[in-house]
Design a protein around this motif. Structure first.
Motif, PDB file in Angstrom:
ATOM      1  N   GLN A  18       1.827  10.043  12.659  1.00 13.43           N
ATOM      2  CA  GLN A  18       2.431  10.046  13.986  1.00 13.43           C
ATOM      3  C   GLN A  18       1.557   9.223  14.926  1.00 13.43           C
ATOM      4  OE1 GLN A  18       2.331  14.036  15.712  1.00 13.43           O
ATOM      5  NE2 GLN A  18       0.996  14.625  14.025  1.00 13.43           N
ATOM      6  N   GLU A  19       2.106   8.849  16.044  1.00 14.74           N
ATOM      7  CA  GLU A  19       1.362   8.049  17.010  1.00 14.74           C
ATOM      8  C   GLU A  19       0.104   8.792  17.446  1.00 14.74           C
ATOM      9  OE1 GLU A  19       4.172   6.956  20.042  1.00 14.74           O
ATOM     10  OE2 GLU A  19       5.395   5.861  18.600  1.00 14.74           O
ATOM     11  N   GLY A  20      -1.018   8.088  17.446  1.00 15.13           N
ATOM     12  CA  GLY A  20      -2.302   8.677  17.811  1.00 15.13           C
ATOM     13  C   GLY A  20      -3.100   9.176  16.617  1.00 15.13           C
ATOM     14  N   ALA A  21      -2.489   9.237  15.430  1.00  9.56           N
ATOM     15  CA  ALA A  21      -3.183   9.729  14.242  1.00  9.56           C
ATOM     16  C   ALA A  21      -4.171   8.685  13.717  1.00  9.56           C
ATOM     17  CB  ALA A  21      -2.176  10.073  13.148  1.00  9.56           C
ATOM     18  N   ARG A  22      -5.264   9.168  13.157  1.00  9.55           N
ATOM     19  CA  ARG A  22      -6.230   8.287  12.501  1.00  9.55           C
ATOM     20  C   ARG A  22      -5.832   8.212  11.034  1.00  9.55           C
ATOM     21  NH1 ARG A  22     -11.362   8.939  10.447  1.00  9.55           N
ATOM     22  NH2 ARG A  22     -11.333  11.137  10.934  1.00  9.55           N
ATOM     23  N   VAL A  23      -5.647   7.002  10.532  1.00 11.40           N
ATOM     24  CA  VAL A  23      -5.171   6.796   9.163  1.00 11.40           C
ATOM     25  C   VAL A  23      -6.071   5.793   8.433  1.00 11.40           C
ATOM     26  CG1 VAL A  23      -2.770   7.310   9.763  1.00 11.40           C
ATOM     27  CG2 VAL A  23      -3.568   4.944   9.832  1.00 11.40           C
ATOM     28  N   PHE A  24      -5.899   5.720   7.112  1.00 15.33           N
ATOM     29  CA  PHE A  24      -6.620   4.749   6.299  1.00 15.33           C
ATOM     30  C   PHE A  24      -5.617   3.793   5.681  1.00 15.33           C
ATOM     31  CE2 PHE A  24      -8.534   3.328   2.282  1.00 15.33           C
ATOM     32  CZ  PHE A  24      -9.681   2.732   2.783  1.00 15.33           C
ATOM     33  N   ASP A  25      -5.875   2.493   5.838  1.00 11.84           N
ATOM     34  CA  ASP A  25      -5.043   1.449   5.242  1.00 11.84           C
ATOM     35  C   ASP A  25      -5.797   0.905   4.025  1.00 11.84           C
ATOM     36  OD1 ASP A  25      -3.586  -0.770   4.510  1.00 11.84           O
ATOM     37  OD2 ASP A  25      -3.698  -1.761   6.458  1.00 11.84           O
ATOM     38  N   PRO A  26      -5.416   1.310   2.801  1.00  7.61           N
ATOM     39  CA  PRO A  26      -6.116   0.839   1.606  1.00  7.61           C
ATOM     40  C   PRO A  26      -6.027  -0.674   1.418  1.00  7.61           C
ATOM     41  CG  PRO A  26      -4.704   2.707   1.075  1.00  7.61           C
ATOM     42  CD  PRO A  26      -4.385   2.286   2.474  1.00  7.61           C
ATOM     43  N   GLY A  27      -4.966  -1.302   1.895  1.00  7.93           N
ATOM     44  CA  GLY A  27      -4.810  -2.744   1.759  1.00  7.93           C
ATOM     45  C   GLY A  27      -5.887  -3.527   2.496  1.00  7.93           C
ATOM     46  N   ARG A  28      -6.361  -2.983   3.597  1.00  9.92           N
ATOM     47  CA  ARG A  28      -7.429  -3.638   4.374  1.00  9.92           C
ATOM     48  C   ARG A  28      -8.747  -2.894   4.262  1.00  9.92           C
ATOM     49  NH1 ARG A  28      -5.722  -6.879   9.557  1.00  9.92           N
ATOM     50  NH2 ARG A  28      -3.694  -7.603   8.881  1.00  9.92           N
ATOM     51  N   GLU A  29      -8.702  -1.749   3.578  1.00 13.20           N
ATOM     52  CA  GLU A  29      -9.885  -0.887   3.443  1.00 13.20           C
ATOM     53  C   GLU A  29     -10.486  -0.566   4.802  1.00 13.20           C
ATOM     54  OE1 GLU A  29     -12.593  -2.500   0.561  1.00 13.20           O
ATOM     55  OE2 GLU A  29     -11.126  -2.283  -1.054  1.00 13.20           O
ATOM     56  N   ARG A  30      -9.589  -0.159   5.729  1.00 12.36           N
ATOM     57  CA  ARG A  30     -10.003   0.139   7.109  1.00 12.36           C
ATOM     58  C   ARG A  30      -9.311   1.383   7.616  1.00 12.36           C
ATOM     59  NH1 ARG A  30     -10.050  -4.844  11.160  1.00 12.36           N
ATOM     60  NH2 ARG A  30     -11.294  -3.326  12.251  1.00 12.36           N
ATOM     61  N   GLU A  31     -10.018   2.084   8.482  1.00 15.87           N
ATOM     62  CA  GLU A  31      -9.408   3.168   9.235  1.00 15.87           C
ATOM     63  C   GLU A  31      -8.855   2.583  10.522  1.00 15.87           C
ATOM     64  OE1 GLU A  31     -11.995   6.461   9.896  1.00 15.87           O
ATOM     65  OE2 GLU A  31     -12.009   6.993   7.777  1.00 15.87           O
ATOM     66  N   ALA A  32      -7.795   3.215  11.036  1.00 22.03           N
ATOM     67  CA  ALA A  32      -7.172   2.736  12.264  1.00 22.03           C
ATOM     68  C   ALA A  32      -6.441   3.881  12.949  1.00 22.03           C
ATOM     69  CB  ALA A  32      -6.193   1.611  11.947  1.00 22.03           C
ATOM     70  N   ILE A  33      -6.020   3.615  14.164  1.00 30.62           N
ATOM     71  CA  ILE A  33      -5.241   4.568  14.961  1.00 30.62           C
ATOM     72  C   ILE A  33      -3.807   4.049  15.040  1.00 30.62           C
ATOM     73  CG2 ILE A  33      -5.005   5.713  17.207  1.00 30.62           C
ATOM     74  CD1 ILE A  33      -7.596   6.416  15.684  1.00 30.62           C
ATOM     75  N   VAL A  34      -2.846   4.943  14.781  1.00 24.94           N
ATOM     76  CA  VAL A  34      -1.428   4.576  14.868  1.00 24.94           C
ATOM     77  C   VAL A  34      -1.076   4.397  16.337  1.00 24.94           C
ATOM     78  CG1 VAL A  34       0.938   5.309  14.406  1.00 24.94           C
ATOM     79  CG2 VAL A  34      -0.878   5.834  12.750  1.00 24.94           C
ATOM     80  N   GLU A  58     -10.057   1.738  15.477  1.00 24.06           N
ATOM     81  CA  GLU A  58     -10.616   2.680  16.439  1.00 24.06           C
ATOM     82  C   GLU A  58     -11.653   1.951  17.290  1.00 24.06           C
ATOM     83  OE1 GLU A  58     -11.852   7.339  16.408  1.00 24.06           O
ATOM     84  OE2 GLU A  58     -12.125   6.187  14.577  1.00 24.06           O
ATOM     85  N   GLY A  59     -11.564   2.084  18.585  1.00 22.94           N
ATOM     86  CA  GLY A  59     -12.466   1.386  19.491  1.00 22.94           C
ATOM     87  C   GLY A  59     -11.924   0.050  19.973  1.00 22.94           C
ATOM     88  N   GLY A  60     -10.751  -0.360  19.453  1.00 23.55           N
ATOM     89  CA  GLY A  60     -10.127  -1.599  19.901  1.00 23.55           C
ATOM     90  C   GLY A  60     -10.214  -2.703  18.865  1.00 23.55           C
ATOM     91  N   LEU A  71       0.014   3.791   3.717  1.00 23.80           N
ATOM     92  CA  LEU A  71      -1.070   4.489   4.404  1.00 23.80           C
ATOM     93  C   LEU A  71      -1.355   5.852   3.807  1.00 23.80           C
ATOM     94  CD1 LEU A  71       0.082   3.704   8.024  1.00 23.80           C
ATOM     95  CD2 LEU A  71      -1.735   2.561   6.739  1.00 23.80           C
ATOM     96  N   ARG A  72      -2.535   6.346   4.131  1.00 24.84           N
ATOM     97  CA  ARG A  72      -2.886   7.732   3.795  1.00 24.84           C
ATOM     98  C   ARG A  72      -3.698   8.293   4.962  1.00 24.84           C
ATOM     99  NH1 ARG A  72      -8.073   8.494   2.106  1.00 24.84           N
ATOM    100  NH2 ARG A  72      -9.225   6.744   1.235  1.00 24.84           N
ATOM    101  N   PRO A  73      -3.808   9.614   5.045  1.00 27.23           N
ATOM    102  CA  PRO A  73      -4.603  10.178   6.138  1.00 27.23           C
ATOM    103  C   PRO A  73      -6.065   9.738   6.008  1.00 27.23           C
ATOM    104  CG  PRO A  73      -3.414  11.912   4.959  1.00 27.23           C
ATOM    105  CD  PRO A  73      -3.226  10.649   4.195  1.00 27.23           C
ATOM    106  N   ALA A  74      -6.724   9.549   7.118  1.00 26.46           N
ATOM    107  CA  ALA A  74      -8.156   9.220   7.101  1.00 26.46           C
ATOM    108  C   ALA A  74      -8.929  10.466   6.736  1.00 26.46           C
ATOM    109  CB  ALA A  74      -8.583   8.692   8.467  1.00 26.46           C
ATOM    110  N   ASP A  75     -10.064  10.270   6.099  1.00 25.17           N
ATOM    111  CA  ASP A  75     -10.944  11.399   5.766  1.00 25.17           C
ATOM    112  C   ASP A  75     -11.448  12.047   7.042  1.00 25.17           C
ATOM    113  OD1 ASP A  75     -10.651  10.896   3.042  1.00 25.17           O
ATOM    114  OD2 ASP A  75     -12.399   9.571   2.982  1.00 25.17           O
ATOM    115  N   ALA A  76     -11.626  13.344   6.978  1.00 26.33           N
ATOM    116  CA  ALA A  76     -12.164  14.079   8.137  1.00 26.33           C
ATOM    117  C   ALA A  76     -13.602  13.630   8.402  1.00 26.33           C
ATOM    118  CB  ALA A  76     -12.125  15.575   7.875  1.00 26.33           C
TER     119      ALA A  76
END
Length: 77
Positions: A18-34, A58-60, A71-76
């Motif tokens: 959902q919007e605002g969630a922190r997720v992991f994009d395996p294709g870019r091997e990066r965490e991001a915010i929706v 995250e952070g811009g 996508l998958r959920p980001a690790d806690a």
């Protein structure tokens, strides 16, 4: 916090996506915010993507677009 009901187009998405969630994009091997989830047509290719997920680091930084199934959920933390 009480969240608003999801739009019908988003009801088939996993509840963690959902919007605002922190997720992991395996294709870019990066965490991001929706930033946004919605239908998108690429202006260059005219290809249509249903429920495209717009991500920003995250952070811009520069935004990118992925399909929700990538996508998958980001690790806690």
């Amino acid at each position: 916090m009480i969240s608003a009901p999801r739009p019908a187009a988003h009801q088939k998405l996993p509840p963690w996506l959902q919007e605002g969630a922190r997720v992991f994009d395996p294709g870019r091997e990066r965490e991001a915010i929706v930033q946004f989830i919605g239908d998108y047509e690429d202006p260059a290719t005219r290809r249509f993507m249903k429920n495209a997920v717009f991500l920003r680091p995250e952070g811009g930084g520069r935004e990118w677009i992925v399909a929700p199934e990538a996508l998958r959920p980001a690790d806690a933390r």
